[in-house]
Design a protein around this motif. Structure first.
Motif, PDB file in Angstrom:
ATOM      1  N   GLU A  43       0.508  -1.039   0.316  1.00 42.88           N
ATOM      2  CA  GLU A  43      -0.457  -0.023   0.560  1.00 42.88           C
ATOM      3  C   GLU A  43       0.904   1.344   0.233  1.00 42.88           C
ATOM      4  OE1 GLU A  43      -4.254   2.011   2.738  1.00 42.88           O
ATOM      5  OE2 GLU A  43      -2.800   0.414   3.894  1.00 42.88           O
ATOM      6  N   ILE A  44       0.250   2.149  -0.856  1.00 47.09           N
ATOM      7  CA  ILE A  44       1.075   3.430  -0.923  1.00 47.09           C
ATOM      8  C   ILE A  44       0.233   3.891  -0.407  1.00 47.09           C
ATOM      9  CG2 ILE A  44       2.315   5.053  -2.064  1.00 47.09           C
ATOM     10  CD1 ILE A  44       2.943   2.781  -4.186  1.00 47.09           C
ATOM     11  N   LYS A  45       1.173   5.528   0.126  1.00 48.68           N
ATOM     12  CA  LYS A  45      -0.048   6.251   1.043  1.00 48.68           C
ATOM     13  C   LYS A  45       1.037   8.108   0.708  1.00 48.68           C
ATOM     14  CE  LYS A  45      -2.703   3.923   4.615  1.00 48.68           C
ATOM     15  NZ  LYS A  45      -4.148   4.179   3.854  1.00 48.68           N
ATOM     16  N   ALA A  46       0.173   9.321   0.170  1.00 44.38           N
ATOM     17  CA  ALA A  46       0.614  10.079  -0.280  1.00 44.38           C
ATOM     18  C   ALA A  46       0.034  11.377   1.403  1.00 44.38           C
ATOM     19  CB  ALA A  46       0.876  10.603  -1.189  1.00 44.38           C
ATOM     20  N   ILE A  63       0.672  20.152  22.475  1.00 45.25           N
ATOM     21  CA  ILE A  63      -0.801  19.981  22.257  1.00 45.25           C
ATOM     22  C   ILE A  63      -0.916  19.058  21.627  1.00 45.25           C
ATOM     23  CG2 ILE A  63      -2.787  20.093  21.015  1.00 45.25           C
ATOM     24  CD1 ILE A  63      -2.360  22.999  21.092  1.00 45.25           C
ATOM     25  N   GLU A  64      -1.446  17.104  22.262  1.00 47.89           N
ATOM     26  CA  GLU A  64      -1.091  16.040  22.131  1.00 47.89           C
ATOM     27  C   GLU A  64      -1.484  15.654  20.747  1.00 47.89           C
ATOM     28  OE1 GLU A  64       0.353  13.735  24.009  1.00 47.89           O
ATOM     29  OE2 GLU A  64       0.324  13.817  25.442  1.00 47.89           O
ATOM     30  N   VAL A  65      -0.872  14.942  20.047  1.00 49.84           N
ATOM     31  CA  VAL A  65      -1.242  14.905  18.495  1.00 49.84           C
ATOM     32  C   VAL A  65      -1.554  13.111  18.593  1.00 49.84           C
ATOM     33  CG1 VAL A  65      -1.362  14.582  16.379  1.00 49.84           C
ATOM     34  CG2 VAL A  65      -0.407  16.125  17.124  1.00 49.84           C
ATOM     35  N   ALA A  66      -3.029  12.639  18.292  1.00 47.71           N
ATOM     36  CA  ALA A  66      -3.599  11.171  17.631  1.00 47.71           C
ATOM     37  C   ALA A  66      -3.669  11.013  16.412  1.00 47.71           C
ATOM     38  CB  ALA A  66      -4.445  10.663  19.251  1.00 47.71           C
ATOM     39  N   VAL A  76       1.304   4.121   7.997  1.00 52.32           N
ATOM     40  CA  VAL A  76       1.239   5.010   8.988  1.00 52.32           C
ATOM     41  C   VAL A  76       1.492   4.603  10.277  1.00 52.32           C
ATOM     42  CG1 VAL A  76      -1.000   5.531  10.483  1.00 52.32           C
ATOM     43  CG2 VAL A  76      -1.385   5.166   8.355  1.00 52.32           C
ATOM     44  N   SER A  77       2.059   3.778  10.544  1.00 50.45           N
ATOM     45  CA  SER A  77       3.770   3.747  12.047  1.00 50.45           C
ATOM     46  C   SER A  77       4.465   3.781  11.251  1.00 50.45           C
ATOM     47  CB  SER A  77       3.812   1.916  11.842  1.00 50.45           C
ATOM     48  OG  SER A  77       2.597   1.565  12.329  1.00 50.45           O
ATOM     49  N   ARG A  78       5.080   4.325   9.537  1.00 47.01           N
ATOM     50  CA  ARG A  78       6.631   5.031  10.137  1.00 47.01           C
ATOM     51  C   ARG A  78       5.887   6.676  10.009  1.00 47.01           C
ATOM     52  NH1 ARG A  78       8.418   3.010   4.481  1.00 47.01           N
ATOM     53  NH2 ARG A  78       8.451   1.222   5.427  1.00 47.01           N
ATOM     54  N   ARG A  79       5.064   6.817   8.953  1.00 51.70           N
ATOM     55  CA  ARG A  79       4.453   8.271   9.247  1.00 51.70           C
ATOM     56  C   ARG A  79       4.259   9.065  10.502  1.00 51.70           C
ATOM     57  NH1 ARG A  79       5.778  13.035   7.095  1.00 51.70           N
ATOM     58  NH2 ARG A  79       4.450  14.688   6.761  1.00 51.70           N
ATOM     59  N   ALA A  80       3.709   8.088  10.928  1.00 53.96           N
ATOM     60  CA  ALA A  80       3.857   8.369  12.537  1.00 53.96           C
ATOM     61  C   ALA A  80       4.772   8.909  13.622  1.00 53.96           C
ATOM     62  CB  ALA A  80       2.369   7.936  13.315  1.00 53.96           C
ATOM     63  N   HIS A  87       0.701   7.926  19.941  1.00 57.80           N
ATOM     64  CA  HIS A  87      -0.400   7.162  20.291  1.00 57.80           C
ATOM     65  C   HIS A  87      -1.660   7.117  18.205  1.00 57.80           C
ATOM     66  CE1 HIS A  87      -0.219   9.429  24.325  1.00 57.80           C
ATOM     67  NE2 HIS A  87      -0.135  10.185  23.695  1.00 57.80           N
ATOM     68  N   VAL A  88      -1.118   6.370  18.409  1.00 59.68           N
ATOM     69  CA  VAL A  88      -1.115   5.799  16.896  1.00 59.68           C
ATOM     70  C   VAL A  88      -2.862   4.244  17.189  1.00 59.68           C
ATOM     71  CG1 VAL A  88      -0.811   4.504  14.498  1.00 59.68           C
ATOM     72  CG2 VAL A  88       0.278   6.503  16.193  1.00 59.68           C
TER      73      VAL A  88
END
Length: 186
Positions: A43-46, A63-66, A76-80, A87-88
């Motif tokens: 899967e590829i996401k931009a 400010i927390e981000v989730a 998504v894990s890599r980007r986070a 918080h993923v």
């Protein structure tokens, strides 16, 4: 910088001042919602770089981000990880119960949460968060329950619009801008 619509609504602006957690769906919010697969099934996401930097600025401002997403994706894990988001939550069918659990764990009241989503699994989170946000590409029945619909579409700066607005309304934008003008924004 012109005022974003939430800054011109005093009641919404007051609610945005209390935000301590920004929770986001991924597909359709951080991406344009399209799913791309290579022939080998990868899967590829931009993701938009401006959105990512906005999230870093929010975290730097305290400010927390989730991320709460229905799909389970290594990208998504890599980007986070690259953005320092710890918080993923992936593979989540209904987002609101996960959001409630996260608030409990972080000691943050639901009225201190801004949630942005674009589809039915996001609806309860949008409706119950302190500020429910959606994007222009969401179906009308999602947008009508949101407190704010961004001007920019998902995957094309919508998240940066949210981040910049939060930083402005919470009085942190000028100092962030000054730090970059003085070459200290690294």
């Amino acid at each position: 910088m012109p005022l974003a619509p939430p800054l011109s609504d005093p009641q919404l602006a007051e609610r945005l001042r209390r935000i301590r957690l920004l929770a986001l769906d991924v597909d359709g919010v951080l991406t344009d919602g399209r799913l791309h697969f290579q022939s080998d099934g990868i899967e590829i996401k931009a993701f938009h770089a401006l959105d990512g930097h906005g999230l870093k600025l929010l975290k730097r401002a305290g400010i927390e981000v989730a991320l709460i997403t229905g799909r389970d994706s290594p990208i998504v894990s890599r980007r986070a990880s690259a953005l320092g988001i710890s918080h993923v939550h992936q593979g989540v069918e209904m987002k609101y119960p996960v959001l409630l659990e996260l608030c409990t764990r972080l000691g943050i009241a639901l009225d201190q949460v801004a949630y942005c989503g674009d589809d039915l699994p996001d609806l309860d989170a949008i409706r119950h968060a302190g500020v429910g946000i959606s994007v222009p590409g969401a179906p009308a029945y999602i947008r009508e329950d949101a407190d704010w619909v961004t001007r920019l579409p998902g995957g094309h700066g919508a998240v940066r619009e949210i981040c910049d607005t939060l930083l402005q309304i919470q009085g942190q934008w000028a100092s962030i801008l000054d730090s970059y003008r003085n070459d200290q924004g690294r």
